[in-house]
Enzyme design. Structure first.
Site, PDB file in Angstrom:
ATOM      1  N   SER A   1       0.834  -1.198   0.000  1.00  0.00           N
ATOM      2  CA  SER A   1       0.000   0.000   0.000  1.00  0.00           C
ATOM      3  C   SER A   1       0.878   1.261   0.000  1.00  0.00           C
ATOM      4  CB  SER A   1      -0.963  -0.075   1.187  1.00  0.00           C
ATOM      5  OG  SER A   1      -1.940   0.919   1.130  1.00  0.00           O
TER       6      SER A   1
ATOM      7  N   ASP B   1     -10.155  -4.111  -5.112  1.00  0.00           N
ATOM      8  CA  ASP B   1      -9.535  -3.077  -4.267  1.00  0.00           C
ATOM      9  C   ASP B   1     -10.309  -1.766  -4.367  1.00  0.00           C
ATOM     10  OD1 ASP B   1      -7.869  -1.182  -3.058  1.00  0.00           O
ATOM     11  OD2 ASP B   1      -6.037  -2.181  -3.724  1.00  0.00           O
TER      12      ASP B   1
ATOM     13  N   HIS C   1      -8.133  -4.673  -0.934  1.00  0.00           N
ATOM     14  CA  HIS C   1      -6.892  -3.950  -0.663  1.00  0.00           C
ATOM     15  C   HIS C   1      -5.990  -4.743   0.283  1.00  0.00           C
ATOM     16  CE1 HIS C   1      -4.434  -0.384  -0.994  1.00  0.00           C
ATOM     17  NE2 HIS C   1      -4.283  -0.344   0.324  1.00  0.00           N
TER      18      HIS C   1
HETATM   19  C1  MLT Z   1      -1.423   5.960  -0.068  1.00  0.00           C
HETATM   20  O1  MLT Z   1      -1.795   6.892   0.615  1.00  0.00           O
HETATM   21  O2  MLT Z   1      -0.242   5.705  -0.317  1.00  0.00           O
HETATM   22  C2  MLT Z   1      -2.515   5.102  -0.615  1.00  0.00           C
HETATM   23  O3  MLT Z   1      -3.728   5.748  -0.483  1.00  0.00           O
HETATM   24  C3  MLT Z   1      -2.529   3.781   0.049  1.00  0.00           C
HETATM   25  C4  MLT Z   1      -2.683   3.905   1.531  1.00  0.00           C
HETATM   26  O4  MLT Z   1      -1.705   4.089   2.214  1.00  0.00           O
HETATM   27  O5  MLT Z   1      -3.805   3.788   2.043  1.00  0.00           O
END
Ligand code: MLT
Length: 202
Positions: free
Chosen positions: A103, A153, A184
């Site tokens: 992520s 996701d 996700h």
């Molecule tokens: C981010 O902020 O890098 C993306 O939205 C993924 C997350 O960290 O939730």
């Protein structure tokens, strides 16, 4: 002292490529150690904690909203992380690591590849998205990258992950992009796929 709070586990299999473990929003340097151990038993593990706090949740760069990034901060923090990686390599005597990011951690790993070619030996990007709308022309030299996306996701649109795959290819990486029947969060399939890919890395 090294600039990021981190965990380091030395290798017991010295020929294994070291892994740079990059956690998701709200995680820390302990989170991905079990994943790293499972993906590459015996590899050196280097696991920093993101230095941005969002309501107390550590991240690797600022965002304005979910999926909307502060790109100047992405650039700055990718530079900080590149500096940490080279200092840690000198301190621990390890080769260029392969990033395993989830992520937000996958997004900063993608930014590192695009902005600082040579820092990473490759990357496993779990639920990654495009970190920079208009990255500079990077000169990667075939570094292997595995992108694993989740078909359901809600945070990463499918075309966004595909765009990231195209950007990294364009920059010279050797990219494998697979879409798993997942959201996700990580699934068992991620572990199996990533481990198989790491074992037979191009
Ligand atoms: C981010 O902020 O890098 C993306 O939205 C993924 C997350 O960290 O939730």
């Amino acid at each position: 002292a090294l600039s990021f709070q981190h965990r380091y586990e030395p290798a017991t299999t010295p020929e294994a490529v070291p892994l740079l473990l990059l956690h998701g929003t709200g995680g820390d340097e302990d989170d991905l150690l079990p994943l790293g151990r499972a993906l590459s038993p015996g590899a050196a593990l280097l696991s920093p904690r993101g230095q941005v706090l969002e309501g107390g949740a550590p991240r690797f760069f600022r965002r304005l909203a979910e999926g909307v990034f502060d790109e100047a901060d992405v650039v700055r923090r990718a530079g900080d992380l590149a500096g940490f990686v080279s200092a840690a390599r000198a301190e621990y005597g390890i080769a260029a690591p392969l990033a395993v990011g989830f992520s937000n951690g996958a997004n900063i790993a993608a930014a590192l590849m695009l902005l600082h070619p040579g820092v990473l030996a490759g990357a496993v990007l779990l639920r990654a998205m495009v970190p920079l709308s208009d990255p500079p022309e990077a000169r990667l030299t075939g570094e292997p990258v595995l992108i694993l996306s989740g078909r359901m996701d809600p945070i990463v649109p499918g075309d966004n992950a595909a765009r990231l795959a195209g950007m990294l290819k364009q920059a010279g990486a050797t990219v494998t992009h697979e879409v798993l029947p997942a959201g996700h969060g990580l699934s068992q399939a991620d572990l199996v796929r990533a481990k198989t890919w790491l074992t037979g890395r191009p």
